[in-house]
Design an enzyme around this catalytic site. Structure first.
Site, PDB file in Angstrom:
ATOM      1  N   ASP A 196       0.853  -1.191   0.000  1.00  0.00           N
ATOM      2  CA  ASP A 196       0.000   0.000   0.000  1.00  0.00           C
ATOM      3  C   ASP A 196       0.891   1.245   0.000  1.00  0.00           C
ATOM      4  OD1 ASP A 196       0.925   0.042   2.657  1.00  0.00           O
ATOM      5  OD2 ASP A 196      -0.854  -1.023   3.347  1.00  0.00           O
ATOM      6  N   ASP A 220       8.392   3.264  13.625  1.00  0.00           N
ATOM      7  CA  ASP A 220       8.968   2.139  14.355  1.00  0.00           C
ATOM      8  C   ASP A 220      10.417   1.840  13.971  1.00  0.00           C
ATOM      9  OD1 ASP A 220       8.058   1.235  11.889  1.00  0.00           O
ATOM     10  OD2 ASP A 220       6.789  -0.371  12.672  1.00  0.00           O
ATOM     11  N   ASP A 260       1.386   4.915   1.657  1.00  0.00           N
ATOM     12  CA  ASP A 260       0.995   5.821   2.734  1.00  0.00           C
ATOM     13  C   ASP A 260       1.665   7.165   2.532  1.00  0.00           C
ATOM     14  OD1 ASP A 260      -0.447   3.754   4.018  1.00  0.00           O
ATOM     15  OD2 ASP A 260       1.422   2.977   4.843  1.00  0.00           O
TER      16      ASP A 260
END
Ligand code: ATP
Ligand code: MG
Length: 468
Positions: free
Chosen positions: A67, A148, A69
């Site tokens: 995907d 992260d 983002d």
């Protein structure tokens, strides 16, 4: 509850490395045209707009992103106002989803440093340090510390197609290393799902997890039990349906995370003296990866069914002995109880648990290879899943699933109709006595005439009102 504090070590000032377009391999031709549309629209409206996260990482690795983002300095309301096809979602993180048919482009506003003010409602941690809410907006050099892994913290700038790297992400991608940004323990406490993400990315990308992260995972694994069960279901699907199910499972087991996610399954794997349950689980994981590699469909209910099989089967044996249930009834009842226990950790939506129970209840039916009922099993809507499940059980040496039976059901599926009828002992024109009796039994009228079916001549639709 504690207020959310900034995760970046105070000594670390962001130092930005800007890699100009000629020096990296991310090309616009590999970016989704819809993501490009969103990036350009934001840019033209005067906002900063970056492609971020896994998409930049995957493009640098020459892989196709799952995907796309986007991160921006536009407030979610500004984003919502710019796109007719957008929707604001999320409580924990407020985001805009811009929809183009089946493709959704996620647009997140840069997150900022939270204040240490206890009454600040925008950001909140629980007693274990887990983030409950994080809605403070900021600038890109603050946003980067919220991400992260360094490999996930690269920003592709639509203004000049450069890549911004604050944390050595490009270096770590080259070294195929997953390194957490900031203080390892604090970042894992803030969001224990990051442990699952580490395992997923390592398995999928063939990266090594930084020893600082890997070493502390067994100690922090129990924190996963505090994560909402619905979120863990989503992570379960990503871990096991991303094409690296076996590698993910191995790493989850070694790090002690699997036992937190699937306590009953882990206990059965530990006490599996003849090893057949482990062989079954392994065969199913290999099979899942092969299906994904060859573009076949997979459903979470199948692997959930595999993981919960041994706990359910052992419980079914007890229920059958105590309550005198048939094998199919006992399996179905046991599955319901096992699923209920499992949902304390991982929420299993009913649309998966219901077919899973059916798949279990059909297992004893394979043993019956003669007559009309056996023949009609091939037409059952869950036959395929139940058969795949039985086949793996037989392969794994499950004593209740015989290879000869599995071979029979493999064979009959591709036989010409006449040969198939001979195999089931139902030649043309002959009916089993049970079948004949059923046909003659007068049907009761339903209480009200909802359909025309009950006007059909008796016998024409014999059996069609029988509950399935
Ligand atoms: P993929 O889409 O291939 O699964 P991804 O890295 O894009 O991987 P997403 O879940 O799509 O993962 O998240 C997009 C980005 O958002 C990540 O790359 C990361 O920068 C950030 N992110 C997502 N989840 C977290 C998290 N739990 N903690 C911190 N940052 C996160
Ligand atoms: Mg992504």
């Amino acid at each position: 509850m504690l207020p959310l504090t900034h995760s970046a070590p105070s000594t670390t000032e962001p130092s930005l490395l800007v890699v100009p377009r000629p020096e990296h391999s991310v090309s616009r031709t590999s970016i989704s045209p819809n993501a490009l549309k969103v990036l350009y629209r934001l840019h033209e409206a005067g906002f900063q707009a970056f492609l971020v996260g896994g998409a930049v990482r995957d493009l640098l690795l020459g892989k196709t992103p799952k995907d796309f983002d986007i991160a921006t300095d536009a407030h979610p309301d500004d984003v919502d106002a710019l796109f007719r096809n957008s929707r604001l979602i999320g409580r924990r993180f407020r985001l805009a989803h811009v929809r183009f048919g089946r493709e959704v482009i996620e647009v997140a506003t840069f997150r900022g440093k939270a204040t240490d003010n206890e009454s600040d409602q925008a950001a909140l941690l629980d007693g274990d340090g887990r983030i409950l809410r994080d809605n403070v907006y900021g600038q890109i050099d603050e946003d980067v510390w919220r991400r992260d892994f360094t490999a996930n913290a690269l920003y592709y700038n639509i203004a000049d197609f450069s890549i911004w790297d604050y944390v050595g992400g490009i270096r770590d991608i080259r070294a195929r290393q997953l390194r957490l940004i900031g203080d390892t323990e604090q970042r894992l406490r803030e969001d224990p799902v990051r442990m699952l993400r580490a395992i997923r990315f390592a398995a999928k990308l063939g990266f090594t997890i930084d020893p600082a992260v890997a070493d502390i995972m067994p100690e922090l694994a129990p924190l996963l039990a505090n994560v909402p069960a619905a979120r863990l279901f989503d992570e379960f699907v990503k871990l096991f349906q991303g094409g690296a199910a076996l590698a993910s499972f191995d790493a989850l087991e070694k790090s002690g995370l699997f036992a937190v996610l699937f306590p009953d399954t882990a206990a059965m794997l530990d006490s599996d003296s003849d090893g057949h349950f482990r062989r079954f689980v392994t065969a199913a994981l290999v099979n899942t990866d092969q299906r994904i590699a060859s573009g076949q469909s997979v459903t979470p209910m199948f692997l959930l069914g595999v993981f919960l099989w041994e706990p359910s089967r052992q419980l079914a044996a007890k229920l059958a002995a105590a309550d005198g249930l048939s094998p199919a009834q006992a399996l179905s009842a046991a599955a319901a109880q096992t699923v209920l226990r499992q949902t304390q950790r991982i929420a299993i939506p009913r649309r998966f648990s219901a077919p899973m129970r059916e798949m279990y209840a059909l297992q004893p039916r394979f043993a019956r290879r003669e007559g009309r009922r056996a023949a009609s099993f091939l037409e059952h809507r869950r036959f395929r899943a139940a058969y795949d499940f039985y086949l793996l059980r037989a392969e794994a040496g499950d004593t209740d699933a015989e290879s000869a039976i599995a071979e029979f059901w493999t064979g009959v599926q591709t036989m010409p109709a006449a040969q198939r009828r001979r195999e089931f002992g139902t030649p043309d024109g002959e009916r089993s006595s049970q079948g004949r009796r059923r046909r003659r039994r007068p049907r009761r009228r339903p209480p009200s005439n909802h359909g025309l079916r009950c006007n059909a001549p008796i016998g024409v639709k014999a059996g069609s009102f029988r509950p399935k």
